[in-house]
Design a protein around this motif. Structure first.
Motif, short mmCIF file in Angstrom:
data_model
loop_
_atom_site.label_atom_id
_atom_site.label_comp_id
_atom_site.label_asym_id
_atom_site.label_seq_id
_atom_site.Cartn_x
_atom_site.Cartn_y
_atom_site.Cartn_z
N GLU A 185 0.81 -1.24 0.06
CA GLU A 185 0.16 -0.03 -0.09
C GLU A 185 0.65 1.21 0.18
OE1 GLU A 185 -3.79 -0.22 1.27
OE2 GLU A 185 -3.48 -1.53 -0.40
N ASN A 186 0.21 2.36 0.00
CA ASN A 186 1.10 3.64 -0.02
C ASN A 186 1.54 3.69 1.52
OD1 ASN A 186 0.60 4.42 -2.46
ND2 ASN A 186 -1.59 5.29 -2.08
N GLY A 187 2.76 4.22 1.34
CA GLY A 187 3.14 4.33 2.90
C GLY A 187 3.79 2.89 3.42
N ARG A 226 -4.36 -13.85 -6.71
CA ARG A 226 -4.67 -12.55 -6.37
C ARG A 226 -5.18 -12.19 -5.28
NH1 ARG A 226 -6.39 -7.98 -9.48
NH2 ARG A 226 -7.83 -6.67 -8.11
N ALA A 227 -6.01 -13.31 -4.49
CA ALA A 227 -6.34 -13.03 -3.30
C ALA A 227 -5.42 -13.12 -2.10
CB ALA A 227 -7.63 -14.14 -2.98
N THR A 228 -4.52 -14.00 -2.40
CA THR A 228 -3.33 -14.11 -1.38
C THR A 228 -2.71 -12.84 -1.39
OG1 THR A 228 -3.14 -16.11 -2.71
CG2 THR A 228 -2.10 -15.81 -0.63
N LEU A 229 -2.49 -12.37 -2.58
CA LEU A 229 -1.52 -11.16 -2.72
C LEU A 229 -2.18 -10.10 -1.87
CD1 LEU A 229 1.01 -10.01 -3.57
CD2 LEU A 229 0.07 -9.54 -5.98
N VAL A 230 -3.57 -9.73 -2.06
CA VAL A 230 -4.35 -8.72 -1.48
C VAL A 230 -4.24 -8.91 0.00
CG1 VAL A 230 -6.68 -7.57 -1.36
CG2 VAL A 230 -5.76 -8.15 -3.58
N GLU A 231 -4.60 -10.03 0.43
CA GLU A 231 -4.27 -10.34 1.65
C GLU A 231 -3.12 -9.94 2.41
OE1 GLU A 231 -6.82 -13.78 2.52
OE2 GLU A 231 -6.24 -13.74 4.51
N PHE A 232 -2.06 -10.19 1.49
CA PHE A 232 -0.65 -9.98 2.02
C PHE A 232 -0.51 -8.42 2.35
CE2 PHE A 232 1.42 -13.94 0.50
CZ PHE A 232 1.56 -14.29 1.91
N MET A 233 -1.07 -7.70 1.37
CA MET A 233 -1.09 -6.36 1.16
C MET A 233 -1.59 -5.40 2.19
SD MET A 233 -0.83 -5.60 -2.75
CE MET A 233 -1.02 -3.94 -2.77
N VAL A 234 -3.02 -5.67 2.31
CA VAL A 234 -3.88 -5.16 3.32
C VAL A 234 -3.95 -5.61 4.72
CG1 VAL A 234 -4.95 -4.03 1.40
CG2 VAL A 234 -5.97 -5.94 2.48
N GLY A 235 -3.61 -6.95 4.83
CA GLY A 235 -3.68 -7.35 6.10
C GLY A 235 -5.04 -8.08 6.57
N ARG A 236 -5.97 -7.91 5.62
CA ARG A 236 -7.20 -8.46 5.91
C ARG A 236 -7.97 -8.83 4.48
NH1 ARG A 236 -8.12 -2.99 7.08
NH2 ARG A 236 -8.22 -3.49 9.38
N PRO A 237 -8.86 -9.81 4.42
CA PRO A 237 -9.30 -10.18 3.21
C PRO A 237 -10.11 -9.18 2.36
CG PRO A 237 -10.05 -11.78 4.88
CD PRO A 237 -9.23 -10.94 5.66
N LEU A 238 -10.15 -9.10 1.24
CA LEU A 238 -10.48 -7.78 0.55
C LEU A 238 -11.97 -7.22 1.03
CD1 LEU A 238 -9.68 -6.11 -1.70
CD2 LEU A 238 -10.65 -7.50 -3.14
N ASP A 239 -12.92 -8.37 1.02
CA ASP A 239 -14.29 -7.94 1.34
C ASP A 239 -14.45 -7.32 2.51
OD1 ASP A 239 -13.83 -10.39 2.52
OD2 ASP A 239 -15.54 -11.38 1.98
N GLU A 240 -13.40 -7.35 3.67
CA GLU A 240 -13.56 -6.90 4.85
C GLU A 240 -12.99 -5.29 4.73
OE1 GLU A 240 -11.91 -8.71 8.23
OE2 GLU A 240 -12.85 -10.36 7.51
#
Lengths: 503, 325
Positions: free
Chosen positions: A39-41, A231-245
């Motif tokens: 993410e940014n930052g 994709r899903a794993t990568l997003v979860e790595f990036m934001v620390g929570r599943p995308l739909d949350e």
């Protein structure tokens, strides 16, 4: 010599007590493409600036081509074969393509006089090697942003770079330009050049990278070969929570019309933009950088004068405003894109920042009422959970997320009916990002209408009730939340001018 | 091994706090050290007579330095104050012309003309976007030239005797000193406790953010330039009363010293940072140093060298201390 061209080991860096990087390690082999995402930052740029010698790491070491690298000057680092292409391109606009490529290293004859023939020959060879067709004699100012970026890449190669870092190159590129960039990266790979590709656009990473390193809040989350990621794993790595949350949702009816803009044009880029805004909704504005999104925000807020069209409040009849002061009185607020240059008084305290637009209500005969002022600040701090040592703390020492909260607090203090948010989560850490999303929904529930401009498509799609896509100073199309997908938005945002006019 | 890493962050934090401390309190510590050095090198500095002289001179410089600080706070600069001293002196002598009852109209005339100069500075800087350095330099030359053209190089008129009241003193307390301290008290309050002061800092700190926050940024900057000129008129009146004749070179050096005092006192050239307490300390440092040079029997030229070194030292210190975090 080891198989790695570059190893950055346990790199830590902090700014004014804020930990930007904590023991981050990456290693790169020659001839591969490494995606650096987060993410940014998250610390991507900080890490690369340490590699470039622009920052000095507090701890850790850099092993480059088998030797530990000491602190070196930018020139020494470039000589050693590392080139970094930043988002803000560093070209001399008045000089030609070829002159830019060899800036400072122009071929000279024995008398030290510029050998223009050789300059153009060598520049031509380079571009050919990259498969780029450009007029070498054209001044850079005549090129598109994408072409300018190609010049930067050629410049990096002319310096015999073995390692090229590209800092979010796609932020300024559209579809076909991006394809060209990827072709060039492929050919660089074949020539044995290592590429570190920074991006937060996942499709690109999947398309180009051999290995991906994910950073979050200054820490290394994971490094994985691209084949082991989806994709899903990568997003979860990036934001620390599943995308739909990530994006909080509320169900609500469309409220009353609050603001109507008709055929708004300005000197900047806007050419006949119309929109309607309803109470309690989030109207997302998507589009490429330079498509007129920020200019639209400024026009709505009275910061740029209109050359045509009108902006009206639905309730108050004709209310055309010529200055931000009048727009504020009419109930508008603008949280600008560039927090540090347009939103924040960085050298001043949180207190001064928060109360500046409502000073008249906090004074008697021009004298400030301290208690009333302190109450406003404390209220804002609690409501937005701003982390600060005291209301006297200078805002430059807050984290990006808390700085953004201060800017939000400043505008909430004016009790606006319409809030325009230009890139509300840029440079904001994940936790604060989530809080800002929640806050936006709370404001919606109170009937406040929000215009949200964002470059991050997941944010646009996740948060908006309706989406307007801008292209070349016009609205290229409107999408309801249900029909909006990243592909559809990009399509509208990158259509040629004539096609856009037809929609 | 791991222990060393754990302590990285606090060290960075400590370094930053030291810098902040230097930026915020450096000038007061410097003043204190100077006073201690003075006690050893030039004990005469602490005689009532010397204190009175230092304070009188500090007041003359200090009053104009208040205005200069305000202008610097909005990221401006006022070089025209030197012209205003001379103009004030000439106006007071011409309009007053030795008649004590005319002293109030004379000062009022000087203030009106001063305000016009400030308005001119402000309009050039805001509406025409002329850089403050150039705008106020042009105004300096214009005001000096106009004053000379008016007097044809031979100033006429007499300063009313009653203006000699500024030489009244009780021990080290004098009228200029009371005026200086009083004006400081008022404007320290204005800067800290009123919405006007807030707006001055906001405009200086980030003019674009101020505009987008709905502040009337041009009006604020113009008003500050007018105030700057009025403080220069006040200094000019005090200086004229001190010498009681029209002097074509009156207050020479005070214009640049007023900038030096504010900068040494921690008011930043980029605006939005600093304040009047720092300027008071800056004025005292400059004045005490000059006095010490005299007491030590050194040449006057040494004053300039030392003054120059102090300014450069202060600016270097602040630039190190304010390195962007």
């Amino acid at each position: 010599m080891s198989e790695y061209i570059l190893e950055m080991r346990n790199i830590s860096k902090s700014f004014a007590g804020v930990q930007a990087l904590k023991e981050v390690s990456i290693r790169c082999k020659p001839g591969l493409v490494y995606g650096l995402v987060g993410e940014n930052g998250a610390g991507k740029s900080t890490l690369m600036k340490i590699l470039a010698g622009a920052y000095r790491a507090d701890a850790g070491e850099i092993v480059y081509k088998g030797a530990i690298r000491d602190q070196a000057s930018t020139a020494e680092i470039i000589d050693s074969g590392i080139s970094i292409i930043y988002q803000e391109l560093a070209l001399v606009r008045q000089m030609s393509v070829a002159e830019n490529i060899f800036l400072g290293r122009e071929p000279r004859n024995r008398l030290g006089i510029l050998n223009l023939g050789e300059l153009y020959d060598r520049a031509g060879e380079l571009l050919k090697r990259l498969g780029i067709r450009l007029n070498l004699r054209l001044p850079v100012s005549e090129l598109t942003i994408a072409q300018q970026q190609l010049v930067e890449i050629a410049k990096a190669l002319s310096q015999n770079a073995d390692l090229i870092v590209m800092d979010e190159p796609s932020a300024i590129l559209a579809g076909s330009e991006l394809d060209q960039l990827f072709r060039i990266i492929e050919s660089l790979k074949l020539q044995g050049v290592t590429v570190i590709y920074i991006s937060h656009r996942l499709e690109e990473v999947f398309r180009i990278a051999d290995e991906v390193t994910i950073l979050k809040d200054g820490e290394l989350v994971a490094t994985r070969p691209i084949g082991e990621l989806d994709r899903a794993t990568l997003v979860e790595f990036m934001v620390g929570r599943p995308l739909d949350e990530v994006f909080p949702q509320t169900e609500h009816e469309q409220g009353e019309l609050v603001l109507v803009a008709e055929d708004v044009s300005t000197d900047t880029i806007l050419a006949g933009v119309s929109l309607e805004l309803y109470a309690g909704e989030i109207l997302g504005i998507a589009g490429m950088v330079g498509s007129g999104r920020t200019e639209l925000a400024r026009a709505l807020f009275g910061a740029d004068p209109l050359t045509g069209g009108s902006i009206k409040l639905a309730g108050g009849g004709e209310a055309r405003w010529g200055s931000p002061a009048q727009a504020i009185n009419a109930g508008l607020a603008l949280v600008p894109e560039d927090r540090k240059t347009h939103g924040l008084f960085t050298a001043l305290s949180v207190r001064i920042n928060v109360t500046i637009p409502i000073l008249s209500s906090l004074t008697r005969l021009g004298v400030l009422k301290r208690a009333a002022e302190e109450a406003v600040v404390r209220g804002a701090q609690e409501r937005l959970s701003i982390v600060m040592s005291s209301s006297d703390q200078e805002t430059q020492f807050l984290s990006g997320g808390n700085q953004q909260k201060v800017v939000l607090a400043k505008w909430l203090s004016t009790d606006p009916a319409v809030i325009i948010l230009d890139e509300p989560t840029r440079g904001v850490d994940v936790g604060a990002k989530f809080e800002i999303y929640k806050l936006m929904r709370q404001l919606n529930d109170r009937g406040i209408a929000i215009v949200m401009i964002s470059s991050e498509l997941p944010e646009i799609i996740g948060m908006s009730d309706r989406i307007l896509v801008m292209n070349d100073g016009r609205i290229a199309g409107e999408l309801a939340r249900e029909e909006a997908g990243e592909a559809r938005i990009i399509e509208l945002a990158t259509m040629g001018g004539s096609e856009a006019a037809l929609t | 091994m791991s222990l060393a890493k754990t302590y990285e962050a606090p060290i960075a934090d400590k370094r930053w706090k030291t810098r902040k401390f230097v930026a915020d309190y450096g000038v007061y510590i410097a003043l204190l050290i100077l006073l201690l050095v003075g006690a050893v090198l030039t004990p005469k500095l602490y005689s009532v007579d010397t204190i009175a002289v230092v304070m009188r001179q500090a007041s003359q410089l200090g009053i104009v330095a208040i205005g200069q600080t305000l202008v610097l706070l909005v990221a401006g600069l006022d070089l025209s104050v030197g012209g205003i001293f001379i103009m004030t002196s000439v106006v007071v002598a011409e309009v007053g012309n030795g008649r004590n009852e005319m002293v109030i109209p004379a000062i009022a005339t000087a203030m009106a003309l001063g305000a016009l100069v400030g308005l001119g500075n402000g309009l050039l800087v805001t509406k025409r976007r002329v850089p403050p350095f150039v705008a106020t330099l042009g105004m300096l030359v214009l005001v000096k030239g106009a004053t000379q053209a008016y007097t044809r190089g031979v100033p006429g008129g007499f300063v009313p005797d009653v203006l000699g009241i500024v030489n009244q003193s009780w021990s080290f307390l004098s009228i200029p000193l009371i005026l200086w301290l009083g004006l400081n008290a008022i404007f320290i309050f204005v800067l800290r406790g009123t919405s006007y002061g807030r707006k001055v800092y906001a405009v200086g700190s980030n003019i674009e953010a101020a505009r987008l926050s709905g502040l009337p940024v041009d009006a604020i900057r113009i008003s500050v330039y007018i105030l700057g000129s009025l403080f220069a008129v006040a200094s000019g009146v005090v200086l004229t009363g001190y010498v009681l004749y029209v002097d074509r070179f009156i207050g020479s050096g005070l214009d640049l010293d007023s900038i030096a005092a504010a900068v040494v006192g921690g008011t930043a050239f980029v605006g939005g940072r600093g304040g009047l307490l720092g300027t008071i300390a800056g004025v005292l440092i400059i004045q005490i140093l000059s006095t010490m040079v005299v007491l030590l029997g050194l040449d006057v030229e040494v004053q300039f060298i030392i003054k120059g070194l102090v300014i450069l030292g202060a600016v270097t210190l602040y630039s190190v201390a304010n390195v962007e975090s």
